[in-house]
Every structure is written in structure tokens, then in C-alpha cells.
Write a protein that holds these residues in place. Structure first.
Motif, PDB file in Angstrom:
ATOM      1  N   UNK A  16       4.434 -19.650   4.694  1.00 57.03           N
ATOM      2  CA  UNK A  16       4.464 -18.685   5.791  1.00 57.03           C
ATOM      3  C   UNK A  16       4.153 -17.265   5.290  1.00 57.03           C
ATOM      4  N   UNK A  17       4.249 -17.060   3.991  1.00 55.02           N
ATOM      5  CA  UNK A  17       3.945 -15.737   3.432  1.00 55.02           C
ATOM      6  C   UNK A  17       2.470 -15.359   3.603  1.00 55.02           C
ATOM      7  N   UNK A  18       1.621 -16.342   3.905  1.00 56.14           N
ATOM      8  CA  UNK A  18       0.224 -16.022   4.223  1.00 56.14           C
ATOM      9  C   UNK A  18       0.098 -15.309   5.568  1.00 56.14           C
ATOM     10  N   UNK A  19       1.153 -15.361   6.383  1.00 51.46           N
ATOM     11  CA  UNK A  19       1.121 -14.769   7.721  1.00 51.46           C
ATOM     12  C   UNK A  19       2.034 -13.554   7.782  1.00 51.46           C
ATOM     13  N   UNK A  20       1.708 -12.654   8.697  1.00 50.54           N
ATOM     14  CA  UNK A  20       2.572 -11.484   8.913  1.00 50.54           C
ATOM     15  C   UNK A  20       3.496 -11.768  10.090  1.00 50.54           C
ATOM     16  N   UNK A  21       4.325 -12.798   9.945  1.00 50.30           N
ATOM     17  CA  UNK A  21       5.201 -13.175  11.068  1.00 50.30           C
ATOM     18  C   UNK A  21       6.665 -13.078  10.679  1.00 50.30           C
ATOM     19  N   UNK A  44      11.820 -13.760  12.087  1.00 47.97           N
ATOM     20  CA  UNK A  44      12.369 -12.440  12.450  1.00 47.97           C
ATOM     21  C   UNK A  44      11.464 -11.727  13.450  1.00 47.97           C
ATOM     22  N   UNK A  45      10.221 -12.259  13.692  1.00 49.48           N
ATOM     23  CA  UNK A  45       9.337 -11.604  14.673  1.00 49.48           C
ATOM     24  C   UNK A  45       9.180 -12.386  15.968  1.00 49.48           C
ATOM     25  N   UNK A  46       9.653 -13.614  16.024  1.00 50.88           N
ATOM     26  CA  UNK A  46       9.510 -14.346  17.292  1.00 50.88           C
ATOM     27  C   UNK A  46       9.501 -15.857  17.128  1.00 50.88           C
ATOM     28  N   UNK A  47       9.022 -16.511  18.172  1.00 53.06           N
ATOM     29  CA  UNK A  47       9.026 -17.976  18.240  1.00 53.06           C
ATOM     30  C   UNK A  47       7.602 -18.483  18.072  1.00 53.06           C
TER      31      UNK A  47
END
Lengths: 322, 322
Positions: A16-21, A44-47
Motif C-alpha cells: 500500500x506504500x505505493x499509494x498515497x492513501x 487513515x484517508x478513507x474506505x
């Protein structure tokens, strides 16, 4: 029905570190879908929804993901694929392609009312129009060529009566698809699998509103009428008899027409296309039933329902127009 | 409908001398039948029918004529072919094969009642049993191989909808005829064309009695169930809707069963065979309509009726058994 790929939180957290989520708060597998492994992902940013593609290849994926982005950008409520830091819409996770998309609000309406059918018809027409100008092309991969390849694969398993029905129906659609009329039907990107469980509704002040369409991984360019037929065959069917509920069918079609009216040729070939839509799902369900893939939890649909639906559509197609 | 060959009395008188049937008193052409030229012939010994075969070859004729003799000898009321002085059942007249048969009493019932249907069913079963031990074989020449040869011949003339129906129905019956179940259906000599106009009834004390079956020139060995289906498709049909009249159908089948009960496999495949019977006549009528032969008075049947019948039989075949 199925979570195919087992996934550890540590492995997911790294990926998931490849994404800014943001950071993972929770994730768990979704026991539905028969083609992919799906996980609800709370950060921490959403669903979000994480999908690991069990069958689709990295070659096929861009069309689905770009289509979803395109539709979302045109205000059709569909899951919006997140871009990775490297700009890609998907990456490889445990040697399989995987993507993260926004999670839609709402829940399916598995026993839809007339009003739900109307909402689905309206949004389907909006989706067809919005998808028109997407600069990519991929055919419906469960179209006639797939039928031609896979009818022979299931024939050894079926009864004589089903053998006759498969063989004659394939010939019927080969004739239909080869006609000039068929060639002239309008089309573009289609969902091709817009069943009750692929649409979400939210409830607000006691009224249901359409939350969105999802599971675009059977999407492809096809005749729009085919997409409508597939949708009507599921949303408007009486599950006991296989017949179409007239009020639901009329509501769905009227709402669709209000956004994009059928051409006269589409009206003329509506019953042929209902047959085509029923045949496509009967065949794939026979295939999944008799030639199942490895899966942790795969429970294939019983093909009998779509055999009944197909027989009803043929029967109706034999009658004169009202 | 048609008298194809013009015939002078002088020529006929000379030809009749090959037979021991006396001198000609009267003869005239019969305006019915679409495959042969027929003449009523009254001589000093009785009433006969002279048939000049326009299409049938001297190679095919012996089966028909021997079958009629055999059935007549077994008390099935059919025209009995006369033997010539040289022992043959037919000779050449104006370069065409020709035969003289006894003339049956009675007239057709073109709007049959339930009782007529029962009489036909009973006699059809008797005919099937009586024909079993004839020591000749000729297939139904309008069977599946003829369909396979002639569907492509009519396809260029039909609508897209008919193209689909012809193509899919041919595939359906190819599958049906290739099955073990089909192979196991009982059969033997069949009339194969036992329509209302090929059966005569006499009236006596206000009651109709079956006078006989005639026009055996489409007869051939086939599944008995096919013969029953062809018969029911004509005798028991509602000419407006193409549907089967239930009372007539039940009467014909019950009377047939009383003489020769259906096997369980015949019962199972009854609806398939109704489709096959309807398809056979739709196809031949399309053929005669679009590819007519030379004829003085030929007026081909409108193929639309059997298209309607076929669509109704398919529709019925799609429904679950009661």
C-alpha cells in the motif's frame, strides 16, 4: 462466494506504500465475486476496495480501470481507481495484478422494487453515453467468439435436451450476429454483468438512491442493447418462473429510454438480444459448473436458472409481436 | 392445385390395354396434389386413379406401390395398385412412370371434428403395425439429409428472422437425430404426409367412417413418432393460431395409443418430434415457394402457416412438462 488469495497484513501494508492513501486501519476479505479476490480496506484517508485479479491479465486490466476512471470523471457513480506513485492504476501483488479503488456507499437490493429497476435503467443509459468517448477499445471477452469456443467444451457434460438447446442457440446467434441489422446496432463500452449484486443503493429519508455500479471486470465494448438485455434478464426476472416481470421491465426500459431512446432496429431486435443475454450466462455458468477452476471458496452458480430464463426468452421470441 | 401432364384419351386407351381393368368409360384430371398428375378413371370394371409421376423416378416407385399393396392386403384401406399383364405395378406413359390404383370411396374432411381425429389416429397406428414386415426399405426422402441439403438453398430468399430460425432449428434437429434416444425410437414405413386432404371419410346413417389414406408418394421408413407428429400438426392445428387443439390432439393420440402405445422415450420426445414435423413442412414449402418447378397449374402453399406452427411448437417445447 470466494476469496481466492490469502493475504497477510504485513504484505499488504508494504504494498500500500505505493499509494498515497494513508495507513491501514483495517482490512478483510469479501466473500463475493467469482473471478477476483476482493478486500475492504480502511485507511487513515478513507474506505477502499483492493482487488487481486485471479484470472485477468495485466494486458486486459488497463481497459477496465481506465473505463472506471473515465466514468467516475463523468459523474457516473463507479469505483474510482487510485493511481500509484509511479502513475500506474495497478501493480503486482503476490505475482498477480492488483488495484485499489474507492469504496462506494450502499448495499445491494437483491429483491428490487420497480423504482430500483428504473434507477438502474436510467444510470445504465447515462453510463452508455458517458463511456462513448473513451479512447480505448476492448471487446466483450464473453461474446460470440467465446461462445463458439466454449459450447463444445461443455457439450460432453450436458443432457441431450441441453445439447440440442446449446447447439441450436449458438447457430441462432451466429446467424443474428452475422446480419446487417446486428452490425448496425449502436454500441460502446458496456458493463456486461450488471446484476443485482453489482449495484449499490443508499437509503436516505426512507428513499433508496442509487449508490453506484461496480465490478467492471467483465466490461467490454459491445452492443448497448446487449448490456440492457443482460441487465433486464437479472433485474426484472421472476426467479421462480424465469419470466420477466412486466412492471419492472417497463420501468427499467422507460427510464433508459428517457436518457437514450432505442433506435427502431434496437426495438426490433430486443427479444433476440434477451436470448443472447440469457445464452451468454447459461453457457458461462455451465462452464463454471462443469469445468471449475481451483479456488478456496468457489461455489459456482447453478446453471439451471439461466437455462430456464433462456427457454422463457426463446418461447417469448416465438410469439408474434403484440 | 395442379395437373402437370396433358393426356389424350386415345393415348390413355392404348396404355390401359396393359391392364385387365376393362374399357375406359370416362377420365378427367384431378386438380390437387403438387407432385404428380392424377386422373380419375372409370372403366367397365370400376373406379380407378391413374397417376403420372412428375418427379418420382422408376427407382423410387416400387417401394410406394409395394407398400400400398402390402397395406391393402392387411386391410388398411389404401389405394391398391393394379398389376399389369407383365406383372409390373407401373409402366411408362409419355416417358414418365405411371400407375393405376383402386379409387377409394369418400371425401376429405377439411374441418375435422374430434371424432375424425380419433379415426385417423387409430388407423395410423394400424398402418404402422401392418407395415412393419414389408420386405423393402426406402428412407423418408424428406428427412434430415434433405433438410441439410436444402436449408442453404432457401437461405438467400428469407428474412433475417427466418434465417435465424432455419439455421438454429437445423442445428437443433441435427443434435436430436444424433442422440442415442433418437436412434432407439421405433419406426418403419410411414406415410409422412397424412394431411387432411390425404384422408377420405364416407358418411353412412349420419356417421362418418374412415374411407382410407392415400397419396403415399412421400412415404418412407422413418420413426413412427415423426409420422404421428406430422399428422397431429395438420389434423389438430388451429389454423388461425398454429396452436394444437387439445381435444383433437388428445383424441388422436389416445386412439393411436389404444392400438400402439407410445414407448416412454416416444412420450419424452413428443414435443421434439412436433418441432421436427413442423420444420420439415416449413422448409419444403419455402423451397416450393422460392424455387418452384415448371407446372401448368402449380400454386405452392404459403410457407407462413408452417412457420407459425413451428414457432408455436418451439415455444411449447421450451415450457416445462405439466
Amino acid at each position: 462466494m470466494a476469496v481466492f488469495t490469502a493475504l497477510s497484513e504485513a504484505r499488504l501494508a508494504a504494498w500500500v506504500q505505493h499509494y498515497a492513501i494513508g495507513k491501514i486501519i483495517d482490512f478483510h476479505g469479501i466473500a463475493s465475486g467469482i473471478e477476483n479476490s476482493n478486500f475492504f480496506l480502511t485507511t487513515t484517508t478513507g474506505e477502499y476496495v483492493l482487488t487481486i485479479f485471479e484470472k485477468l491479465t495485466a494486458h486486459e486490466l488497463p481497459f477496465y480501470l481506465e473505463l472506471m476512471r473515465h466514468l467516475a470523471a463523468h459523474h457516473v457513480p463507479v469505483p474510482d481507481p487510485m493511481r500509484r506513485a509511479d502513475g500506474a492504476l495497478f501493480g503486482m501483488l503476490m505475482n498477480k495484478p492488483a488495484a485499489i479503488v474507492t469504496r462506494l456507499a450502499g448495499s445491494p437490493r437483491l429483491a428490487p422494487q420497480v423504482a430500483h429497476c428504473a434507477e438502474v435503467g436510467r444510470m445504465l443509459a447515462r453510463m452508455h453515453i458517458a463511456g462513448k468517448d473513451i479512447p480505448m477499445y476492448q471487446p466483450n471477452l464473453r461474446g460470440l467468439p467465446w461462445w463458439q469456443d466454449n459450447v463444445p467444451a461443455v457439450l460432453p457434460y450436458v443432457t441431450d435436451s441441453q445439447h440440442r438447446l446449446l447447439t441450436s442457440e449458438l447457430a441462432y446467434h451466429q446467424s443474428f450476429f452475422a446480419s446487417l441489422d446486428y452490425a448496425g446496432l449502436p454500441g460502446g463500452p458496456c458493463h456486461c454483468d450488471l446484476f443485482r449484486d453489482n449495484v449499490l443503493f443508499t437509503s436516505c429519508d426512507g428513499r433508496d438512491a442509487l449508490g453506484g455500479f461496480f465490478d467492471f471486470y467483465f466490461a467490454g465494448c459491445d452492443k448497448w442493447l446487449f448490456d440492457v438485455a443482460v441487465t433486464v434478464n437479472d433485474w426484472c426476472v421472476d426467479l421462480n418462473t424465469g419470466r420477466l416481470n412486466q412492471a419492472q421491465t417497463q420501468a427499467l426500459l422507460c427510464a433508459y429510454h428517457a436518457v437514450r431512446p432505442f433506435t427502431s432496429s434496437e426495438t426490433e431486435h430486443w427479444r433476440n438480444m434477451l436470448r443472447a443475454g440469457a445464452f451468454r450466462f447459461w453457457l458461462s455458468r455451465l462452464y463454471d459448473f462443469y469445468l471449475p477452476r481451483d479456488a478456496h471458496l468457489l461455489k459456482p452458480h447453478n446453471p439451471a436458472h439461466f437455462e430456464q430464463v433462456l427457454r422463457e426468452r426463446i418461447s417469448a421470441d416465438m410469439l408474434p409481436w403484440l
